[in-house]
Design a protein around this motif. Structure first.
Motif, short mmCIF file in Angstrom:
data_model
loop_
_atom_site.label_atom_id
_atom_site.label_comp_id
_atom_site.label_asym_id
_atom_site.label_seq_id
_atom_site.Cartn_x
_atom_site.Cartn_y
_atom_site.Cartn_z
N LEU A 103 0.87 -1.11 0.11
CA LEU A 103 0.00 0.00 -0.15
C LEU A 103 1.04 1.21 -0.05
N GLY A 104 1.78 1.26 0.93
CA GLY A 104 2.70 2.56 0.89
C GLY A 104 3.46 2.81 0.04
N ARG A 105 4.10 1.57 -0.62
CA ARG A 105 5.11 1.92 -1.76
C ARG A 105 4.27 2.04 -2.97
N ALA A 106 3.16 1.62 -3.20
CA ALA A 106 2.31 1.98 -4.45
C ALA A 106 1.81 3.59 -4.29
N TYR A 107 1.76 3.96 -2.98
CA TYR A 107 1.49 5.60 -2.85
C TYR A 107 2.69 6.31 -3.19
N LEU A 108 3.88 5.69 -2.75
CA LEU A 108 5.01 6.47 -3.10
C LEU A 108 5.43 6.67 -4.42
N ALA A 109 4.83 5.59 -5.28
CA ALA A 109 5.07 5.51 -6.54
C ALA A 109 4.21 6.46 -7.34
N ALA A 110 3.26 6.57 -6.81
CA ALA A 110 2.32 7.84 -7.39
C ALA A 110 2.74 9.33 -7.21
N ILE B 290 11.55 -0.35 -2.27
CA ILE B 290 10.88 0.72 -2.68
C ILE B 290 11.09 1.45 -4.11
N ARG B 291 12.25 1.36 -4.50
CA ARG B 291 12.83 1.66 -5.88
C ARG B 291 12.21 0.68 -6.80
N GLN B 292 12.22 -0.46 -6.30
CA GLN B 292 11.55 -1.62 -7.25
C GLN B 292 10.11 -1.58 -7.53
N ALA B 293 9.48 -1.37 -6.51
CA ALA B 293 8.21 -1.19 -6.41
C ALA B 293 7.84 0.21 -7.15
N CYS B 294 8.28 1.14 -7.14
CA CYS B 294 8.12 2.25 -7.93
C CYS B 294 8.17 2.02 -9.44
N ALA B 295 9.34 1.24 -9.71
CA ALA B 295 9.42 0.93 -11.32
C ALA B 295 8.19 -0.14 -11.65
N ASP B 296 8.00 -1.15 -10.61
CA ASP B 296 6.84 -2.00 -11.20
C ASP B 296 5.39 -1.15 -11.24
N SER C 119 3.88 -1.81 -14.73
CA SER C 119 2.94 -2.94 -14.71
C SER C 119 1.52 -2.31 -13.98
N GLY C 120 1.51 -1.09 -13.44
CA GLY C 120 0.41 -0.65 -12.72
C GLY C 120 0.33 -1.06 -11.49
N PHE C 121 1.10 -1.78 -10.73
CA PHE C 121 0.94 -2.34 -9.41
C PHE C 121 2.35 -3.01 -8.94
N CYS C 122 2.41 -3.13 -7.67
CA CYS C 122 3.61 -3.59 -7.04
C CYS C 122 3.21 -4.48 -5.87
N ALA C 123 4.08 -5.45 -5.33
CA ALA C 123 3.84 -6.36 -4.55
C ALA C 123 4.85 -6.48 -3.27
N ALA C 124 4.38 -6.90 -2.22
CA ALA C 124 5.14 -6.99 -0.96
C ALA C 124 4.69 -7.98 -0.09
N ALA C 125 5.56 -8.58 0.93
CA ALA C 125 5.26 -9.62 1.62
C ALA C 125 6.05 -9.49 3.14
N LEU D 176 -3.21 -12.59 -9.60
CA LEU D 176 -4.12 -11.39 -8.89
C LEU D 176 -3.87 -10.19 -9.73
N GLY D 177 -2.72 -9.74 -10.35
CA GLY D 177 -2.54 -8.65 -11.00
C GLY D 177 -3.59 -8.10 -11.92
N PRO D 178 -3.88 -8.74 -12.73
CA PRO D 178 -5.12 -8.41 -13.68
C PRO D 178 -6.30 -8.04 -12.86
N SER D 179 -6.55 -8.76 -11.92
CA SER D 179 -8.01 -8.83 -11.22
C SER D 179 -7.90 -7.23 -10.35
N LEU D 180 -6.64 -7.19 -9.98
CA LEU D 180 -6.40 -5.77 -9.22
C LEU D 180 -6.55 -4.36 -10.25
N LEU D 181 -6.00 -4.41 -11.16
CA LEU D 181 -5.76 -3.63 -12.22
C LEU D 181 -7.44 -3.42 -12.59
#
Length: 266
Positions: free
Chosen positions: A155-162, A189-195, A199-205, A243-248
């Motif tokens: 959530l946070g990394r996708a926000y930072l990317a925007a 975080i840098r990888q998430a921003c690139a993703d 791709s329109g989304f990022c992932a984390a665990a 799940l990426g396509p479902s999220l988008l």
């Protein structure tokens, strides 16, 4: 006042002078978190960075205005019911929540996953809605109003990317001060921003055996973030593929519904 509070107050929108008393009163209310039902003046001073004299004056004002209640036996304060009514007013008035909730519920039921909607609050993300339909129960139960770290979560990394590069750089610098192993987190975080860009989304665990995907949703200048998650032993790459396509699709559907709500000129 804490460094985090100073950073966000210094970066407030608009040019009007700040009302310091109001800002400090809000800092008192922000000090209350889950697990901190009762806070005395000393604890509030420690959490806010304000002097005890200032805290004492502000707590009296907040009690008088109905935002705090005084527990005389404990000589401490708790949030008053009026605070909850403000939260309810926000939820019922949110166009984004009204458009998102039905779509989120539909996807959660269809895919048997958890679906969340969050918004930034300073250096954290706050869940506005959380719908839990994952087959495997997780040890962590997420509810509306719950906060999660910005730097660790999808959530946070996708926000930072925007964010704009300048705003992101400033915020990342602030976040880096509270983590020892920042080199690894910063790279993620840098990888998430690139993703998100590609791709329109990022992932984390960041929780054991929980994979989450997140995508930003910009509405009238505000940035929200949608996520899907589930408890699994599958790899992040596998879940992202599934799940990426479902999220988008969820982001696109909500954006479409919001556009339909907009008043048409002419």
């Amino acid at each position: 006042m804490t460094d985090s509070a100073r950073f966000f107050l210094d970066h407030k929108p608009g040019r009007s002078p700040a009302n310091r008393s109001l800002e400090r009163g809000i800092e008192i209310l922000r000090a209350f978190r889950p697990g901190s039902e009762l806070l005395g003046n000393g604890e509030l001073a420690e959490r806010t960075g304000l002097s005890k004299a200032t805290v004492s004056r502000l707590t009296q004002t907040l009690v008088g205005s109905g935002m705090l209640q005084l527990d005389k036996a404990e000589r401490a304060y708790r949030l008053a019911p009026a605070v909850l009514s403000l939260s309810h007013a926000m939820r019922t008035a949110s166009r984004v929540l009204q458009a998102a909730a039905p779509r989120m519920l539909e996807l959660a039921r269809q895919r048997h996953i958890n679906v969340g909607l969050a918004s930034p609050d300073r250096d954290e993300m706050v869940y506005l809605e959380s719908i839990r339909y994952a087959r495997r129960a997780a040890l962590r139960h997420v509810v509306s109003g719950q906060r999660v770290p910005m730097e660790l979560t999808s959530l946070g990394r996708a926000y930072l990317a925007a964010l704009t590069p300048q705003h992101r750089s400033q915020l990342v610098q602030l976040l880096s001060r509270r983590r020892i192993h920042w080199k690894v987190i910063g790279a993620e975080i840098r990888q998430a921003c690139a993703d998100v860009r590609s791709s329109g989304f990022c992932a984390a665990a960041w929780q054991p055996e929980v994979v989450a995907l997140a995508a930003p949703l910009e509405v009238e200048g505000a940035i929200y973030v949608l996520n899907v998650s589930l408890s699994t032993q599958e790899s992040i790459a596998t879940i992202a593929h599934e799940l990426g396509p479902s999220l988008l699709g969820l982001v696109q559907a909500i954006r479409h519904d919001l556009e339909l709500q907009m008043p048409r000129s002419g």
